[in-house]
Structure formats: C-alpha cells, structure tokens
Design a protein around this motif. Structure first.
Motif: not given
Length: 923
Positions: A152-176
């Motif tokens: 969610l952190a990665l996707l939110a940064a892509a869709y909402d330009r107001r996000i200024d920094a993110i720390v995704p942990q144990m995340a995926w790039s492509n669920l497929g």
C-alpha cells in the motif's frame, strides 16, 4: 486557587525532570472512526477504525501513515506508532477495509479501494492542526507498512503526489510474479502457483478478522455500507466477490488465468512503477518465501530509474519468521523519515547523512552468553542488484538424470513450510521458524549436481544462475535449489528457498537459464554446493498427471554473484570475548612466576614414565573425600581409560594432574618431574577437561594461535600442521568457530590439547555429545595420536567406546582405585568364553568332559564355556583334536559388565588389585 497553581507547577516540574532524565516523551492518542468513499465509482461508503498519535506540544509536525500487515489491525502497529510519535511525528494508524472493526471488503490494495481510502486519509491529515503542511491540503507526510501495508505504501506514493517519503517493508512489486513465479523467465502467465501461501492467506480472509470478524447476517447483500460490508458467501468471507472468484478459479486450475493476471497486476506497484518518485527505503526479509528479495529489487530498479533517492536493506526475517531485528527495522524507519520529512527546507533533505545505500544482515552464529543468534550488518555505498558486482563460476558435476512427476504430485518434496511460526499471515512478526528441519527431496523425483570442495570461502550476494536442459514433456515444472554441503555430508538449504520454474513447448531439447532464489549467504571453505532439481514441492502446485523428465547441466555450473565492497560491521560481542585474550596472557604470566617460585623435584628413575601417581589424596572443605590414596602408573604408547561413576573422583584427579588444584597428600610425576602449579613438567602435557571453550568470532586456526601464544612458547614449537593433520579438521580450521558443529568443536578442543605434540594427552569426556560418525572420527584421532608413541589418558562414561579405543583401564569409585590393567584382562577375569562353532552340541559334550572345565552348553553363537582357569588355548586344542571346527573365541563379558561388577562391590583393598598381575604392576 494558589494551591492548584502550585500543584500544577509541581506536575510540570515532574514532567520536565522526566524529560531531562531521558524518559519517553509523552504521546496523546485519539481513537477515531473516519468515513471514506471508495469503489470504481466512488460511491461505496466505508468506516475505518483509526487511531491518531501526536507528540506533546502544539507545534506542527510531519505526519506518517502507518499501515498494518494482511490479517492484522491497527493494534499490530500501535507500538511502532507510539515510537514514531515520541520521535516527533503525528502518526495515523487504521484497520484497513475488511479488517478488524472497519467495514467494507478486502480488495488486496486495489487502486479503487484501499488506495482511495489512503488518499482520503491524507486529506484528513491535512485538516489536522498538529500536522505540518507543504501547501493547502498538502501535509508533509510519509507512509510505512509491512507486507500488505508495504504494498500500500508503494501504491499510495504512485497515486497520491502529496506523499513525500515511504518505507515499504516485505512488499511485492508484481503480485502475479510473486504468486506465480517462474525462475526460467517469462511473464506471470507462465509461472508455478504458490498454492500454500495463497491458500493460507485466503483461508484467513474467509473466516474474518479481529473484533468484527463475524459472518454477515443471512441474506445481506455484499457491497459495503457504513455499517456492513461482509460478503454473502461464507467461502469468500470479507473478500470482494471479484477477488473471491479469481482465487477459486486459479486454485481449481492450478494456473493463472488472464483475468487473474490483470487483477493482480492492477494491485501491484509494477503497474505504476514510473510514478513512484519519492525517497524510498526498501526493507526486505531474507527469510521470505512469499515476497522474495527479487520483488524488492524490482521496486528498487523502477524507483531508481525515476531519479528518486532509494536505499535497500535486507534484514534477518520475513514472512517465514524472525523478529530478532524488529527494533532495528523500526529505528531505520524512524531515521528515514527524520532524514526526509523533518528538514525545514525539503531541498536540503537527506544531505550529509552518510547512510549506506545497501545494508545486509548476516547471521554470525550462536551467542552462548545470551542464548540467541548473533547478527551483524554488512554495508556498501551502492546496491549491486541481484547480479552482484562480480561473478564466480562454481563448476558442478553429475550425469544427466531421469526423474518422475508422481500422479497427483504426491508425495511431494519439501523446501520449507510457508508461514511457519507466524502469528498472523503476512506480519513477519514470528519468533522464528523451524522450517530447516522440514527440508527433504523425495527419491526418484530429484536430480543432483555437486561441486568439488571449495578451496576458499565463497559469499553469495544476489541470485545465482545455471543453465540446464530439460525434456520429456511439453509442460515441465521443476524446483531448483542450491544446498550447502559440509565436510560431514550434512545439507543445509539456505533460507529454505526454492526457485520454481515452468518450461513449456516442444517436448525435446529445451535449454533454459534458471535464476535461483536471491540470497546473502556464505559457503565455507571445504564445503560443496549441490544443485538439486526436483519435480515436486509441498508449497507449490504441480501437474497432476504422471510424467517422466530428463534433466542435465547445459553449462559448466553455477554463476554466483558477489559484492566484495560489502563491509561487515559486526554486532557487539560479549565483554568476555575481548577480555579472554588479556586474561589468558595474565594467566600465562602467573604460571611463569609460579615456575620461578617453587623448586622443582626430579626423580631420575622415572624419567621415561609418562605418568606415575602415588598415594594421591584430596578432601574438599565440606569434608568430602574426593580422591583417596590413589596410585597408578601409565607407560608410553598406552591409551588409558579412567572409568568410574559420577563422583568417583576422576575429574578431581585430572585437575590435580594438570596442576589446577593442590592435593592434600601424595605425588604426581610426569616423566620423573613432580607436578605442581606452573611446573615445567606440564609443558609435556596437553589437556582438555570439562568441555571446549573458544572465542566464537575467531576461526579455529586463530583460536589455536591465540592459545599457543598465551603459553609464551615459540611459535615453531606448536607443530600446528601436524596437529591439524591428526585432528582431521581440514578446511574447516579457517571457519569461525561459531559455525562449528558440536563434533567439530570437540575435535578443535583435541587439536588445542595436542599443540606442541605433548607426550602425555589428558582428555575428559572427549566424545560427549557426539553422534556415532563423530565418535568414530574421534576414536580414529586418538588412535593415530597414540600410534606415534605418545600416551593418552581419557575419562569417559562411554564404556563401549573405551573398550574399542583404550589399551588399558583404571576403574575408580568413591575416590579409590578398584581395578587396573589391560582391557582384555579386566573384561576376561572370571568370565566365560563363547566359542564359535557349527557343532555346538558335540562341542559341549567334549568340553564338559575336559578336566577343570566347570561346564559347557550350547549358545546362539556356538558354545558357552566356563573354563574355571583352563586357558582358552587348551579349550580350542580340545575341540580341534576332536575334529570340531572353531571359528572364533571371545569373552562372554563386555567392559560394561566388568565395570558394573566392580563398582557394585565394596571399595576396599580386597578388590582384585590386592594381588595385581604383572601387567597391572607395569601400570
């Protein structure tokens, strides 16, 4: 009123004192219900259960949205939220739609659902008076989360330009590609279904979560309102109908459908990779079979292409267990937001921090002082990717093989058990995993290709690759894994990870390059690498139809990535590790002082006798008589077993022999020189008593070198090369001791005792805790040492091994000697004989009539004879003279029988040693 003012002043003073003393900063927590609207048309109403953490004060501060893992609620991240608030951030946590007390249905971080919810939470933050703003409606905000929250952190940064920094942990790039991986390349449509993980996650979603996890009332329609949002189907639980239908289709087919691939891609950062351009700290677990290091690496490459600052951390944990680094991961998260959110001028953010772009946690071994695994961190100025910065080729050998896929894929091989030990799927918060004990490959279903022993250590950082040829079917599923094989043949599968691959097309002659799981792992010198290709794996879906495949190497072997620029900064070690060398030098100095103070006593007549003990007595302060008038003599070339039950006085005798404690009476001489603390005679004695003790952060060779230097003797006198040849440690001598098995530690202890090739070697329980192969190796070590004309004394409770190893024994009980002599004599005294013959009946008749024989009767191995002093040679002669063949003659009593008979009698001088044999006199 004056009293009230005074009281408030006192309270303020207490708070000020607590803050000055370094106590935790106060945090204000508000529990909230935040209404949002989401769905493809923005018309679905959902209420999110949230909590807002703010530090004390009134100043505006940056904000952080803290998302939880799959199956969890806002409570799972409460402690981290409080820590971030104490560090000066306003923190918003919430239970995602479909979880806990929030309404709605779970949609796997869909842009239409969870991402829209997050955008509205950012808007909510912008309205809070404590949140720092970058502009109207634009809060200074970051987002962090693990697993589900990391995606969610990665996707939110892509869709909402107001996000200024993110720390995704144990995340995926492509669920497929995460749920349908293919190590042979190709898109997710060609992958192998990760059925156990998918089933585990979906099953938890089907039964509901948290306080509001009950099923929907009968007849309630799905869709979600402010007060509902449960699926009508009990098979779907709180999942949206679309997610439910896709999962059921894929789980039934065992293959991804185009609809599934499209749905999973839309919930993946890979679908919007070109839009993630904020400072990002990626934290990925090394122990993770759900979202591997390759997923984080794909995110890194995408963000780096966008020109945004991005750092990578591989930590010792993941979805398959490990929470030892939770505190460190939380600290890294706080530091990242400090770096990018707090500067007054965002243009200056992150400058001058000196933080490494790549950090890897490395397991350094077991720390006995804390009873935990010890970790260190290696860092580099840049992330090398999965290909590393340098490559090595590890040649493999093995013939082409034919392997089978069994009907139904059962029974399967196993690499590990997905999610074993997790408190909640996707949280990564378990205390550990025992998956290593579950690794095995089914016979007939796997082929192996093995390297020669490594001539030097090899540290892999990245994803090894190998070229293989496969044939036999138009649709082939295999699982590739690389094992670490030690000198004893024990196999370890690093992180219990396998690389699934699916090859489709013509049935003959496909050559593919396989990317094995990415890892950071050290293979020690002397170890071998083994590539295994298996047709089944418990964690994955495999073809149900039986099939036969042919597999072979299509290249020289493994191409192994490395990054030599990684610099290790080991975790702190116990104080005693560093104090021990200094302590050893102090002890050596005291020994040298002791040598000068006590006059040496020499007995010229005993100059050739390794050991003589006369009248040795020791009584402890509590009155216990530990050793009582003990006398014995050991000649050159003997291996003497010192036997006795616990409390017999064996260890006390050995400690007096080594000059560690003073006897009350009696003398001990080594080659005619009397023993006392610091005596020169002790230079001819090597010893190992009461267990091995080494510095775990040093190699075996460094430990031996340090020990020898502490003696103050010349380095050339250590004879370390000869010692290592006898001890048989091989290349393992250059590995850190923390990585040694119990048997290797015992052998290193023996090697330490052998330094200087002492003429007298004293060992206390050298085989304690060893398995049968290790015991055999230890026996061979001792026999080789004695074969060179030296003398060995060992104390042991393992009587069967003493019987096979020792030439002589001394039996003690209650501090006194009960018996002494060659093993054969101790066993043979008063015992019967078993004569091996195929004519047991006739043999019994002949021997019963022989003068002096007490009796003879048939025995399962021949005939049992009670000779009553008649020599065994006379027994054999009588039988051969009667035409009866004799295969063998053995005592009918073991050393154990003789030992138990001796210690059962009174400890007096009337024991057999009162009239010793000639051999016993020599002893």
């Amino acid at each position: 009123m004056a009293a009230l003012v005074a009281a408030l002043a006192v309270v303020a003073g207490v708070i000020a004192i607590a803050a000055a003393a370094g106590g935790p900063a106060p945090v204000i927590v508000r529990d909230l219900r935040i209404a949002v609207a989401d769905g493809p048309r923005g018309d679905q109403r959902v209420v999110l259960d949230a909590s807002f953490y703010t530090p004390a004060g009134t100043a505006r501060v940056p904000a952080i949205l803290l998302a939880h893992g799959f199956g969890e609620t806002k409570d799972a991240v409460g402690a981290q939220a409080r820590q971030l608030a104490q560090a000066g951030f306003a923190v918003l946590t919430w239970s995602a739609r479909g979880f806990g007390a929030s309404t709605g249905q779970t949609a796997l971080d869909s842009p239409d659902y969870e991402v829209k919810d997050t955008e509205q939470l950012v808007t909510w933050l912008a309205r809070q008076p404590r949140v720092l703003l970058d502009g109207p409606g634009d809060p200074r905000a970051g987002i962090a989360g693990a697993s589900y929250g990391g995606g969610l952190a990665l996707l939110a940064a892509a869709y909402d330009r107001r996000i200024d920094a993110i720390v995704p942990q144990m995340a995926w790039s492509n669920l497929g590609t995460a749920l349908f991986p293919n190590a042979a390349g190709g898109g997710p449509v060609s992958g192998v279904f990760k059925k156990q993980w998918a089933g585990l996650l979906f099953a938890q979603g089907a039964v509901g979560f948290g306080a509001a996890g009950q099923q929907a009332p009968a007849g309630q329609a799905p869709g979600g309102t402010a007060s509902s949002g449960y699926g009508a189907s009990p098979q779907c639980g709180r999942f949206t109908p679309q997610i439910c239908a896709v999962y059921q289709q894929v789980a039934t087919l065992g293959r991804p459908t185009p609809q599934a691939v499209a749905l999973l891609l839309r919930s993946s950062p890979a679908s919007v990779a070109g839009r993630i351009d904020v400072p990002t700290l990626l934290i990925q677990g090394e122990n993770d079979s759900l979202f591997g290091l390759d997923q984080a690496s794909a995110n890194y490459d995408a963000i780096r292409r966008n020109g945004a600052p991005v750092d990578m951390v591989w930590f010792a944990g993941g979805h398959d267990g490990g929470d030892q680094e939770t505190a460190r991961v939380n600290d890294l998260t706080t530091q990242w937001f400090d770096r990018w959110l707090k500067p007054a001028h965002p243009a200056q953010a992150g400058r001058g921090t000196g933080q490494p772009a790549f950090a890897v946690s490395r397991r350094l071994g077991f720390d006995p002082s804390t009873d935990t695994e010890k970790l260190g961190v290696a860092t580099a100025a840049s992330y090398p990717g999965l290909n590393g910065t340098r490559h090595a080729t590890v040649r493999l050998a093995g013939p082409p093989a034919t392997i089978i896929n069994p009907p139904g894929g059962t029974p399967p091989s196993m690499s590990g058990f997905p999610g074993l030990g997790l408190g909640a799927a996707g949280s990564g918060s378990s205390a550990g995993s025992a998956a290593g004990a579950l690794t095995f490959d089914m016979p007939g279903q796997s082929a192996a290709f093995t390297s020669a022993p490594l001539s030097a250590p090899l540290h892999v950082t990245g994803a090894p690759t190998v070229a293989i040829s496969v044939s036999g079917a138009a649709d082939i599923t295999l699982f590739a894994k690389v094992y670490d094989i030690d000198q004893a043949g024990n196999a370890t599968l690093p992180f219990q990870l396998a690389g699934p691959l699916r090859v489709t097309g013509p049935a003959a002659g496909r050559v593919v390059t396989v990317a094995l799981p990415a890892m950071d792992y050290g293979f020690a010198a002397g170890h071998r690498l083994r590539l295994v290709l298996a047709t089944t794996d418990f964690a994955y879906g495999t073809p149900a139809a039986p099939a036969t495949y042919q597999v072979a190497l299509a290249g020289p072997g493994l191409s192994v990535p490395m990054d030599p620029s990684l610099t290790a900064a080991n975790a702190s070690v116990p104080w005693w590790v560093w104090a021990a060398p200094a302590a050893a030098l102090v002890v050596a100095a005291l020994i040298l002082i002791g040598r000068r103070r006590e006059k040496e006593t020499i007995f010229p007549g005993l100059a050739g006798v390794p050991l003589e003990i006369t009248g040795l007595t020791k009584r402890f302060r509590d009155g216990q008589l530990a050793v009582d008038d003990l006398s014995l003599r050991v000649d050159g070339g003997q291996i003497l077993g010192l036997l006795g039950p616990n409390g017999a006085g064996k260890t006390t005798t050995l400690r007096m022999l080594m000059g560690l404690i003073h006897p009350d009476a009696g003398t001990i001489t080594i080659f005619g020189r009397r023993v006392h603390p610091g005596a020169p005679a002790l230079s001819r004695l090597g010893s190992f008593v009461e267990g091995p003790g080494f510095l775990p952060h040093l190699s075996g060779r460094a430990n031996l070198d340090l020990y020898w230097r502490a003696t103050g003797r010349p380095a050339a006198d250590s004879h370390v090369a000869e010692v290592l040849e006898v001890a048989g440690l091989g290349a393992a001598i250059d590995r850190r001791v923390r990585a040694y098995s119990r048997g290797m530690r015992q052998r290193l202890a023996i090697a330490q005792a052998m330094l200087g090739l002492p003429d007298l070697l004293v060992l206390d329980e050298p085989m304690n805790g060893l398995d049968p192969p290790q015991i055999r190796e230890m026996r061979d070590v001792l026999l080789r040492y004695a074969a060179r004309g030296r003398t060995v004394i060992l104390s042991s409770h393992m009587l069967a091994e003493v019987e096979q190893t020792c030439t002589h024994v001394v039996v003690m009980n209650l501090g006194r000697r009960l018996a002494a002599g060659p093993v054969s004599e101790i066993i043979g005294e008063g015992s019967a004989l078993v004569v091996g013959t195929a004519q047991a009946g006739r043999a019994a008749e002949v021997l019963s009539a022989l003068s002096g024989i007490e009796g003879a009767e048939p025995h399962p191995d021949g005939v049992l004879v009670h000779p009553n002093g008649v020599p065994a040679s006379a027994v054999v002669a009588a039988l051969v003279g009667a035409g009866i063949p004799v295969d063998r003659v053995t005592p009918n009593r073991r050393l154990e029988d003789a030992f138990l008979a001796l210690i059962a009698g009174p400890a007096t001088d009337q024991i057999p040693v009162a009239a010793p044999t000639a051999a016993q006199e020599a002893l």
